[in-house]
Design a protein around this motif. Structure first.
Motif, PDB file in Angstrom:
ATOM      1  N   LEU A  35       0.837  -1.203   0.000  1.00  0.00           N
ATOM      2  CA  LEU A  35       0.000   0.000   0.000  1.00  0.00           C
ATOM      3  C   LEU A  35       0.873   1.255   0.000  1.00  0.00           C
ATOM      4  N   ASN A  36       1.936   1.228   0.780  1.00  0.00           N
ATOM      5  CA  ASN A  36       2.870   2.352   0.823  1.00  0.00           C
ATOM      6  C   ASN A  36       3.466   2.598  -0.559  1.00  0.00           C
ATOM      7  N   HIS A  37       3.919   1.552  -1.218  1.00  0.00           N
ATOM      8  CA  HIS A  37       4.542   1.690  -2.537  1.00  0.00           C
ATOM      9  C   HIS A  37       3.546   2.228  -3.569  1.00  0.00           C
ATOM     10  N   PHE A  38       2.328   1.734  -3.517  1.00  0.00           N
ATOM     11  CA  PHE A  38       1.292   2.201  -4.433  1.00  0.00           C
ATOM     12  C   PHE A  38       0.965   3.669  -4.181  1.00  0.00           C
ATOM     13  N   MET A  39       0.831   4.052  -2.909  1.00  0.00           N
ATOM     14  CA  MET A  39       0.480   5.431  -2.574  1.00  0.00           C
ATOM     15  C   MET A  39       1.612   6.406  -2.891  1.00  0.00           C
ATOM     16  N   ILE A  40       2.847   5.933  -2.874  1.00  0.00           N
ATOM     17  CA  ILE A  40       3.967   6.772  -3.314  1.00  0.00           C
ATOM     18  C   ILE A  40       3.823   7.074  -4.802  1.00  0.00           C
ATOM     19  N   GLU A  41       3.440   6.074  -5.567  1.00  0.00           N
ATOM     20  CA  GLU A  41       3.224   6.273  -7.004  1.00  0.00           C
ATOM     21  C   GLU A  41       2.069   7.249  -7.253  1.00  0.00           C
ATOM     22  N   VAL A  42       0.984   7.089  -6.507  1.00  0.00           N
ATOM     23  CA  VAL A  42      -0.158   8.000  -6.625  1.00  0.00           C
ATOM     24  C   VAL A  42       0.285   9.421  -6.256  1.00  0.00           C
ATOM     25  N   ARG A  43       0.990   9.552  -5.146  1.00  0.00           N
ATOM     26  CA  ARG A  43       1.478  10.870  -4.709  1.00  0.00           C
ATOM     27  C   ARG A  43       2.349  11.520  -5.770  1.00  0.00           C
ATOM     28  N   ASP A  44       3.303  10.757  -6.306  1.00  0.00           N
ATOM     29  CA  ASP A  44       4.245  11.327  -7.273  1.00  0.00           C
ATOM     30  C   ASP A  44       3.542  11.798  -8.546  1.00  0.00           C
ATOM     31  N   ASN A  45       2.597  11.013  -9.037  1.00  0.00           N
ATOM     32  CA  ASN A  45       1.871  11.407 -10.248  1.00  0.00           C
ATOM     33  C   ASN A  45       0.960  12.603  -9.998  1.00  0.00           C
ATOM     34  N   THR A  46       0.296  12.598  -8.858  1.00  0.00           N
ATOM     35  CA  THR A  46      -0.566  13.717  -8.500  1.00  0.00           C
ATOM     36  C   THR A  46       0.269  14.974  -8.306  1.00  0.00           C
ATOM     37  N   LEU A  47       1.351  14.834  -7.579  1.00  0.00           N
ATOM     38  CA  LEU A  47       2.220  15.970  -7.289  1.00  0.00           C
ATOM     39  C   LEU A  47       2.807  16.574  -8.561  1.00  0.00           C
ATOM     40  N   GLN A  48       3.173  15.731  -9.505  1.00  0.00           N
ATOM     41  CA  GLN A  48       3.721  16.239 -10.768  1.00  0.00           C
ATOM     42  C   GLN A  48       2.716  17.163 -11.454  1.00  0.00           C
ATOM     43  N   LEU A  49       1.485  16.752 -11.546  1.00  0.00           N
ATOM     44  CA  LEU A  49       0.453  17.576 -12.174  1.00  0.00           C
ATOM     45  C   LEU A  49       0.208  18.858 -11.376  1.00  0.00           C
ATOM     46  N   LEU A  50       0.099  18.732 -10.055  1.00  0.00           N
ATOM     47  CA  LEU A  50      -0.174  19.900  -9.212  1.00  0.00           C
ATOM     48  C   LEU A  50       0.980  20.900  -9.213  1.00  0.00           C
ATOM     49  N   GLN A  51       2.201  20.416  -9.370  1.00  0.00           N
ATOM     50  CA  GLN A  51       3.348  21.327  -9.414  1.00  0.00           C
ATOM     51  C   GLN A  51       3.471  22.006 -10.779  1.00  0.00           C
ATOM     52  N   GLU A  52       3.006  21.329 -11.828  1.00  0.00           N
ATOM     53  CA  GLU A  52       3.066  21.909 -13.177  1.00  0.00           C
ATOM     54  C   GLU A  52       2.012  22.984 -13.383  1.00  0.00           C
ATOM     55  N   LYS A  53       0.846  22.819 -12.782  1.00  0.00           N
ATOM     56  CA  LYS A  53      -0.251  23.775 -12.965  1.00  0.00           C
ATOM     57  C   LYS A  53      -0.092  24.940 -12.002  1.00  0.00           C
ATOM     58  N   THR A  54      -0.238  26.139 -12.539  1.00  0.00           N
ATOM     59  CA  THR A  54      -0.127  27.339 -11.715  1.00  0.00           C
ATOM     60  C   THR A  54      -1.496  27.992 -11.552  1.00  0.00           C
ATOM     61  N   LEU A  55      -1.547  28.963 -10.677  1.00  0.00           N
ATOM     62  CA  LEU A  55      -2.774  29.740 -10.517  1.00  0.00           C
ATOM     63  C   LEU A  55      -3.164  30.370 -11.847  1.00  0.00           C
ATOM     64  N   TYR A  56      -2.188  30.843 -12.598  1.00  0.00           N
ATOM     65  CA  TYR A  56      -2.485  31.404 -13.907  1.00  0.00           C
ATOM     66  C   TYR A  56      -3.161  30.361 -14.815  1.00  0.00           C
ATOM     67  N   ASP A  57      -2.636  29.142 -14.835  1.00  0.00           N
ATOM     68  CA  ASP A  57      -3.231  28.076 -15.660  1.00  0.00           C
ATOM     69  C   ASP A  57      -4.694  27.859 -15.287  1.00  0.00           C
ATOM     70  N   LEU A  58      -5.005  27.945 -14.007  1.00  0.00           N
ATOM     71  CA  LEU A  58      -6.381  27.733 -13.561  1.00  0.00           C
ATOM     72  C   LEU A  58      -7.300  28.864 -14.006  1.00  0.00           C
ATOM     73  N   THR A  59      -6.745  30.034 -14.249  1.00  0.00           N
ATOM     74  CA  THR A  59      -7.583  31.164 -14.676  1.00  0.00           C
ATOM     75  C   THR A  59      -7.937  31.097 -16.156  1.00  0.00           C
ATOM     76  N   VAL A  60      -7.197  30.331 -16.924  1.00  0.00           N
ATOM     77  CA  VAL A  60      -7.442  30.263 -18.365  1.00  0.00           C
ATOM     78  C   VAL A  60      -8.064  28.939 -18.803  1.00  0.00           C
ATOM     79  N   MET A  61      -8.372  28.084 -17.870  1.00  0.00           N
ATOM     80  CA  MET A  61      -8.979  26.778 -18.213  1.00  0.00           C
ATOM     81  C   MET A  61     -10.453  26.940 -18.496  1.00  0.00           C
TER      82      MET A  61
END
Length: 137
Positions: free
Chosen positions: A111-137
């Protein structure tokens, strides 16, 4: 799942970011346009001010304004400020790590290994998107 605090905070920030940056935005305007309870919004905006994301001006012509360029503020930062950890389990959190009481060995925990993968993929998207990106979606 995002908390209401985070959902409302993001909606408020998107609203503010879409406005003329030279004119502070009134809480009442955000509350009305985004359907956010005013008292709850006040507390959220104070938290965002405390973390340096928003500034405020009192009196006539007052309100809230962005302290940072929306292109430099990641969705990950905003979620952490408003809600804390992004990870779904405390044992995989990068900033709020806590060992799980019921886990004898994280190294062999599937479960730990799976959740690390989920965290990393989620985090990658959340770190790439900025407040500016959210204003133009």
């Amino acid at each position: 799942m995002l908390s209401k605090k985070t959902k409302y905070g993001l909606k408020a920030l998107i609203f503010i970011a879409r406005q003329d940056p030279s004119v502070p935005v009134l809480i009442a305007d955000i509350s009305e346009k985004e359907q956010i309870p005013k008292k709850f919004l006040e507390a959220i905006l104070l938290d965002l001010k405390k973390f340096g994301i928003l500034g405020s001006k009192k009196g006539k012509g007052g309100g809230y304004y962005l302290m940072k360029d929306p292109k430099t503020v990641s969705a990950a930062t905003l979620i952490r400020v408003l809600d804390g950890p992004i990870a779904m389990l405390p044992c995989v959190s990068l900033n709020f790590y806590e060992r799980c009481d019921d886990c004898p060995d994280e190294d062999v925990c599937s479960l730990n290994h799976f959740m690390i993968e989920v965290r990393d993929n989620t985090l990658q998207l959340l770190q790439e998107k900025t407040l500016y990106d959210l204003t133009v979606m």
